[in-house]
Motif scaffolding. Structure first.
Motif, PDB file in Angstrom:
ATOM      1  N   GLU A  31       0.837  -1.206   0.000  1.00  0.00           N
ATOM      2  CA  GLU A  31       0.000   0.000   0.000  1.00  0.00           C
ATOM      3  C   GLU A  31       0.874   1.259   0.000  1.00  0.00           C
ATOM      4  O   GLU A  31       0.587   2.221  -0.716  1.00  0.00           O
ATOM      5  N   LYS A  32       1.926   1.236   0.784  1.00  0.00           N
ATOM      6  CA  LYS A  32       2.794   2.404   0.913  1.00  0.00           C
ATOM      7  C   LYS A  32       3.528   2.736  -0.384  1.00  0.00           C
ATOM      8  O   LYS A  32       3.704   3.897  -0.740  1.00  0.00           O
ATOM      9  N   TYR A  33       3.965   1.711  -1.116  1.00  0.00           N
ATOM     10  CA  TYR A  33       4.822   1.940  -2.280  1.00  0.00           C
ATOM     11  C   TYR A  33       4.130   1.756  -3.621  1.00  0.00           C
ATOM     12  O   TYR A  33       4.774   1.891  -4.656  1.00  0.00           O
ATOM     13  N   LYS A  34       2.846   1.477  -3.645  1.00  0.00           N
ATOM     14  CA  LYS A  34       2.184   1.253  -4.932  1.00  0.00           C
ATOM     15  C   LYS A  34       2.133   2.560  -5.732  1.00  0.00           C
ATOM     16  O   LYS A  34       2.024   3.650  -5.171  1.00  0.00           O
ATOM     17  N   CYS A  35       2.261   2.411  -7.051  1.00  0.00           N
ATOM     18  CA  CYS A  35       2.191   3.574  -7.934  1.00  0.00           C
ATOM     19  C   CYS A  35       2.037   3.074  -9.369  1.00  0.00           C
ATOM     20  O   CYS A  35       2.234   1.895  -9.657  1.00  0.00           O
ATOM     21  N   ASP A  36       1.685   3.983 -10.254  1.00  0.00           N
ATOM     22  CA  ASP A  36       1.527   3.617 -11.655  1.00  0.00           C
ATOM     23  C   ASP A  36       2.885   3.539 -12.377  1.00  0.00           C
ATOM     24  O   ASP A  36       3.103   2.692 -13.214  1.00  0.00           O
ATOM     25  N   VAL A  37       3.776   4.469 -12.026  1.00  0.00           N
ATOM     26  CA  VAL A  37       5.087   4.539 -12.660  1.00  0.00           C
ATOM     27  C   VAL A  37       6.113   4.863 -11.580  1.00  0.00           C
ATOM     28  O   VAL A  37       5.856   5.676 -10.711  1.00  0.00           O
ATOM     29  N   SER A  38       7.271   4.222 -11.652  1.00  0.00           N
ATOM     30  CA  SER A  38       8.331   4.554 -10.710  1.00  0.00           C
ATOM     31  C   SER A  38       9.683   4.491 -11.406  1.00  0.00           C
ATOM     32  O   SER A  38       9.826   3.862 -12.451  1.00  0.00           O
ATOM     33  N   PHE A  39      10.661   5.139 -10.821  1.00  0.00           N
ATOM     34  CA  PHE A  39      12.038   5.064 -11.282  1.00  0.00           C
ATOM     35  C   PHE A  39      12.891   4.607 -10.105  1.00  0.00           C
ATOM     36  O   PHE A  39      12.772   5.163  -9.010  1.00  0.00           O
ATOM     37  N   VAL A  40      13.690   3.587 -10.343  1.00  0.00           N
ATOM     38  CA  VAL A  40      14.592   3.113  -9.312  1.00  0.00           C
ATOM     39  C   VAL A  40      15.991   3.137  -9.902  1.00  0.00           C
ATOM     40  O   VAL A  40      16.234   2.556 -10.945  1.00  0.00           O
ATOM     41  N   GLY A  41      16.887   3.838  -9.260  1.00  0.00           N
ATOM     42  CA  GLY A  41      18.257   3.925  -9.746  1.00  0.00           C
ATOM     43  C   GLY A  41      19.191   4.273  -8.620  1.00  0.00           C
ATOM     44  O   GLY A  41      18.763   4.460  -7.486  1.00  0.00           O
ATOM     45  N   SER A  42      20.452   4.370  -8.962  1.00  0.00           N
ATOM     46  CA  SER A  42      21.421   4.726  -7.929  1.00  0.00           C
ATOM     47  C   SER A  42      21.982   6.107  -8.211  1.00  0.00           C
ATOM     48  O   SER A  42      21.873   6.630  -9.278  1.00  0.00           O
TER      49      SER A  42
END
Length: 157
Positions: free
Chosen positions: A146-157
């Motif tokens: 529930e906390k992290y749900k989203c339609d679009v995300s970017f994960v990087g360093s």
């Protein structure tokens, strides 16, 4: 195969090293920092020396295309394989991208189409890989979902 891996600390390297070892290939790790990805005399000479002293090496490998590595491989006509994990990757604009010994793999199809013209036979699309065993033990609670749900995300360093 004997593979020279030019390591620069990418988060992709541990998985790549594990995969190469699991496939039974021999790995020669070249761990030297460069001051410039395009021109660095000290790095060039050190890598060229390693290639010269490893005549049974089949290729040189790196995460992301690095012109100074392409430059060091060229005199030896040893294949330079780069798996590009960044987008955009500014080093692809180097004239060294056209060297015939390069084998450049890009995970972004549009980026592949854009750069393929500079080395049509040696620039290819390849989706990003991962070591799935690293993710097998990760579980998310319903609260996390529930906390992290989203339609679009970017994960990087």
């Amino acid at each position: 195969m004997k593979i020279i891996l030019c390591s620069w600390g990418s988060i992709c390297e541990p998985g790549m090293i594990k995969a190469i070892n699991n496939l039974g290939h021999q790995l020669v790790l070249f761990e030297k920092n460069f001051s410039d990805r395009d021109y660095d005399k000290e790095y060039f000479l050190a890598l060229a020396d390693l290639i010269k002293n490893t005549p049974d090496a089949n290729c040189v490998l790196s995460i992301n295309f690095t012109p100074i590595i392409a430059r060091a491989c060229k005199p030896f006509k040893i294949p330079y394989i780069s798996l590009t994990a960044d987008c955009p990757c500014s080093t692809l604009y180097s004239k060294t991208i056209a060297y015939e010994h390069n084998r450049v793999f890009l995970f972004d199809k549009l980026q592949t189409e854009k750069f393929k013209q500079y080395n049509p036979d040696n620039i290819h699309y390849l989706p990003l890989a991962t070591d799935t065993k690293n993710w097998d033990n990760i579980t998310l609670s319903s609260e996390d979902m529930e906390k992290y749900k989203c339609d679009v995300s970017f994960v990087g360093s």
